[in-house]
Scaffold this motif. Sequence first.
Motif, PDB file in Angstrom:
ATOM      1  N   ARG A   1      15.838 -24.430 -26.242  1.00  0.00           N
ATOM      2  CA  ARG A   1      15.688 -25.197 -27.360  1.00  0.00           C
ATOM      3  C   ARG A   1      13.972 -25.103 -27.610  1.00  0.00           C
ATOM      4  NH1 ARG A   1      19.414 -29.295 -29.312  1.00  0.00           N
ATOM      5  NH2 ARG A   1      21.410 -29.164 -28.083  1.00  0.00           N
ATOM      6  N   VAL A   2      13.404 -24.870 -26.702  1.00  0.00           N
ATOM      7  CA  VAL A   2      11.783 -24.817 -26.851  1.00  0.00           C
ATOM      8  C   VAL A   2      11.481 -23.935 -27.699  1.00  0.00           C
ATOM      9  CG1 VAL A   2       9.601 -24.376 -25.662  1.00  0.00           C
ATOM     10  CG2 VAL A   2      11.634 -25.650 -24.629  1.00  0.00           C
ATOM     11  N   PRO A   3      10.714 -24.058 -28.867  1.00  0.00           N
ATOM     12  CA  PRO A   3      10.209 -23.324 -29.929  1.00  0.00           C
ATOM     13  C   PRO A   3       9.497 -21.861 -29.508  1.00  0.00           C
ATOM     14  CG  PRO A   3       9.489 -25.679 -30.692  1.00  0.00           C
ATOM     15  CD  PRO A   3       9.960 -25.540 -28.985  1.00  0.00           C
ATOM     16  N   PHE A   4       9.089 -21.773 -28.606  1.00  0.00           N
ATOM     17  CA  PHE A   4       8.535 -20.657 -28.068  1.00  0.00           C
ATOM     18  C   PHE A   4       9.599 -19.586 -27.664  1.00  0.00           C
ATOM     19  CE2 PHE A   4       7.109 -17.801 -24.451  1.00  0.00           C
ATOM     20  CZ  PHE A   4       6.352 -17.029 -24.911  1.00  0.00           C
ATOM     21  N   MET A   5      10.492 -20.235 -27.057  1.00  0.00           N
ATOM     22  CA  MET A   5      11.638 -19.170 -26.653  1.00  0.00           C
ATOM     23  C   MET A   5      12.649 -19.176 -27.839  1.00  0.00           C
ATOM     24  SD  MET A   5      10.742 -19.032 -23.708  1.00  0.00           S
ATOM     25  CE  MET A   5      12.535 -18.075 -22.751  1.00  0.00           C
ATOM     26  N   ALA A   6      12.921 -20.209 -28.498  1.00  0.00           N
ATOM     27  CA  ALA A   6      14.037 -19.953 -29.501  1.00  0.00           C
ATOM     28  C   ALA A   6      13.440 -19.374 -30.929  1.00  0.00           C
ATOM     29  CB  ALA A   6      14.467 -21.494 -30.070  1.00  0.00           C
ATOM     30  N   GLU A   7      12.122 -19.453 -31.190  1.00  0.00           N
ATOM     31  CA  GLU A   7      11.638 -18.850 -32.335  1.00  0.00           C
ATOM     32  C   GLU A   7      10.623 -17.864 -32.320  1.00  0.00           C
ATOM     33  OE1 GLU A   7      10.361 -22.406 -34.843  1.00  0.00           O
ATOM     34  OE2 GLU A   7      11.889 -23.439 -33.927  1.00  0.00           O
ATOM     35  N   GLY A   8      10.300 -17.649 -31.103  1.00  0.00           N
ATOM     36  CA  GLY A   8       9.012 -16.731 -30.934  1.00  0.00           C
ATOM     37  C   GLY A   8       9.533 -15.259 -30.316  1.00  0.00           C
ATOM     38  N   VAL A   9       8.374 -14.656 -29.774  1.00  0.00           N
ATOM     39  CA  VAL A   9       9.148 -13.333 -29.110  1.00  0.00           C
ATOM     40  C   VAL A   9       8.341 -13.271 -27.962  1.00  0.00           C
ATOM     41  CG1 VAL A   9       9.003 -10.756 -29.730  1.00  0.00           C
ATOM     42  CG2 VAL A   9       8.806 -12.182 -31.635  1.00  0.00           C
ATOM     43  N   PRO A  10       8.925 -13.949 -27.011  1.00  0.00           N
ATOM     44  CA  PRO A  10       8.226 -14.115 -25.636  1.00  0.00           C
ATOM     45  C   PRO A  10       8.297 -12.632 -24.799  1.00  0.00           C
ATOM     46  CG  PRO A  10      10.304 -15.097 -25.645  1.00  0.00           C
ATOM     47  CD  PRO A  10       9.998 -14.766 -27.029  1.00  0.00           C
ATOM     48  N   GLY A  11       9.453 -12.023 -24.921  1.00  0.00           N
ATOM     49  CA  GLY A  11       9.145 -10.687 -24.345  1.00  0.00           C
ATOM     50  C   GLY A  11       9.525 -10.662 -22.743  1.00  0.00           C
ATOM     51  N   CYS A  12      10.153 -11.906 -22.109  1.00  0.00           N
ATOM     52  CA  CYS A  12      10.320 -12.187 -20.882  1.00  0.00           C
ATOM     53  C   CYS A  12      11.315 -11.056 -20.253  1.00  0.00           C
ATOM     54  CB  CYS A  12      10.833 -13.464 -20.705  1.00  0.00           C
ATOM     55  SG  CYS A  12      10.027 -14.845 -21.273  1.00  0.00           S
ATOM     56  N   GLY A  13      10.787 -10.248 -19.433  1.00  0.00           N
ATOM     57  CA  GLY A  13      12.024  -9.271 -18.990  1.00  0.00           C
ATOM     58  C   GLY A  13      12.276  -7.869 -19.563  1.00  0.00           C
ATOM     59  N   PHE A  14      11.839  -7.965 -20.955  1.00  0.00           N
ATOM     60  CA  PHE A  14      11.744  -6.618 -21.889  1.00  0.00           C
ATOM     61  C   PHE A  14      10.822  -6.858 -23.038  1.00  0.00           C
ATOM     62  CE2 PHE A  14      13.215  -4.560 -25.276  1.00  0.00           C
ATOM     63  CZ  PHE A  14      13.608  -3.356 -24.927  1.00  0.00           C
ATOM     64  N   PHE A  15      10.003  -5.980 -22.791  1.00  0.00           N
ATOM     65  CA  PHE A  15       9.087  -5.783 -24.187  1.00  0.00           C
ATOM     66  C   PHE A  15       8.657  -4.209 -24.309  1.00  0.00           C
ATOM     67  CE2 PHE A  15       5.972  -6.580 -20.682  1.00  0.00           C
ATOM     68  CZ  PHE A  15       4.899  -5.720 -20.946  1.00  0.00           C
ATOM     69  N   ALA A  16       8.432  -3.844 -25.696  1.00  0.00           N
ATOM     70  CA  ALA A  16       8.097  -2.616 -25.842  1.00  0.00           C
ATOM     71  C   ALA A  16       6.911  -2.590 -26.822  1.00  0.00           C
ATOM     72  CB  ALA A  16       9.297  -2.002 -26.494  1.00  0.00           C
ATOM     73  N   VAL A  17       6.239  -1.503 -26.682  1.00  0.00           N
ATOM     74  CA  VAL A  17       4.880  -1.419 -27.545  1.00  0.00           C
ATOM     75  C   VAL A  17       4.885   0.080 -28.157  1.00  0.00           C
ATOM     76  CG1 VAL A  17       3.693  -3.158 -26.657  1.00  0.00           C
ATOM     77  CG2 VAL A  17       3.241  -0.743 -25.712  1.00  0.00           C
ATOM     78  N   ASN A  18       4.465   0.422 -29.335  1.00  0.00           N
ATOM     79  CA  ASN A  18       4.288   1.783 -29.687  1.00  0.00           C
ATOM     80  C   ASN A  18       2.867   2.531 -29.318  1.00  0.00           C
ATOM     81  OD1 ASN A  18       2.652   0.472 -31.392  1.00  0.00           O
ATOM     82  ND2 ASN A  18       3.727   0.896 -33.335  1.00  0.00           N
ATOM     83  N   ALA A  19       2.860   3.710 -29.494  1.00  0.00           N
ATOM     84  CA  ALA A  19       1.549   4.250 -29.144  1.00  0.00           C
ATOM     85  C   ALA A  19       0.308   3.482 -29.624  1.00  0.00           C
ATOM     86  CB  ALA A  19       1.403   5.693 -29.566  1.00  0.00           C
ATOM     87  N   ASP A  20       0.293   2.974 -30.777  1.00  0.00           N
ATOM     88  CA  ASP A  20      -0.851   2.391 -31.362  1.00  0.00           C
ATOM     89  C   ASP A  20      -1.177   1.183 -30.502  1.00  0.00           C
ATOM     90  OD1 ASP A  20      -1.618   4.355 -33.192  1.00  0.00           O
ATOM     91  OD2 ASP A  20      -0.595   3.209 -34.658  1.00  0.00           O
ATOM     92  N   GLY A  21       0.122   0.450 -30.157  1.00  0.00           N
ATOM     93  CA  GLY A  21      -0.293  -0.798 -29.436  1.00  0.00           C
ATOM     94  C   GLY A  21      -0.601  -0.509 -28.017  1.00  0.00           C
ATOM     95  N   ARG A  22       0.134   0.434 -27.283  1.00  0.00           N
ATOM     96  CA  ARG A  22      -0.278   0.710 -25.952  1.00  0.00           C
ATOM     97  C   ARG A  22      -1.811   1.166 -25.890  1.00  0.00           C
ATOM     98  NH1 ARG A  22      -1.759   0.041 -21.820  1.00  0.00           N
ATOM     99  NH2 ARG A  22      -0.855   0.338 -20.010  1.00  0.00           N
TER     100      ARG A  22
END
Length: 290
Positions: A156-177
């Motif tokens: 229910r905490v907004p960071f988890m419910a509404e954000g994009v925390p990326g815990c355990g799985f996240f991805a970036v494109n080439a520009d992002g990396r």
Amino acid sequence: MTFLNHSTDPTPREPALSVILPASNEAGLIGMCLDAVAASTEVPGGVEVVVVANGCSDDTATRARAHARRFADRGWRLEVIERDEGNKTAALNAGDSAARSGARAYLDADVVVAPTLLAETVQALTSPGARFVSGRLVFATPASGWSRAYARFWRRVPFMAEGVPGCGFFAVNADGRLRWGAFPDIVSDDTFARLHFAPDERRAVAAPYSWPVVEGLAALVRVRRRQDRGVKEVRRRFPELVRNEDALPFPPAAKARAALADPAGFAVYAGVAAAVRLTPRTDGGWSRGR
């Protein structure tokens, strides 16, 4: 240092996505994680998976290699690297060195992805500009009543419910990396990566992934302490990244409504937070709790 490498490479072309999977003594979980990845829906351009078994005293690497044929049969590449050192960020860097795609996904060995997650992630990464992408985080149901109550309120905490925390799985494109070089030796690699992106550069796709909550009250306190320490470390060592923090508010009225809806969950969640603040740190390094 022992450095062993095993790969199946049916297609030498650059894949659409490189999945980097650090694993330390994950023999009991690596099979479930890789089974889910191998069962993914088709990804145009293909996928490679780089497992970095780091500091293992079990057969994590052997169990990972057992999946090689399944990946090869669908034209995907599986590489398994073994390192003596048990250090997650060093494992991430080893995986980055072996990866052939500019688009990178970073996956924990205790996470189970939904079949469409990788395909949806690749699609989201094609948006112009730098991108940070994750899926819809779903907590695996813990066996412990303490942990179930904590997870109910945490979601229910907004960071988890509404954000994009990326815990355990996240991805970036080439520009992002390109926004950072090697991962530094830090506790919270996901926080470090996420804060290299402004909130409007982050995307959450609809496909879910299952992320575990540690079992038991003592483990919850240990891991919450480690999580808090990791976030503070990033803010202290990389203050220039704080500008990208999107601390979503949890107003007192909304918190009160959430507490009334789930008083047991609130009590456990607040109790764990209080225990972290009031008790001295007795654990060091990695805290897994399972």
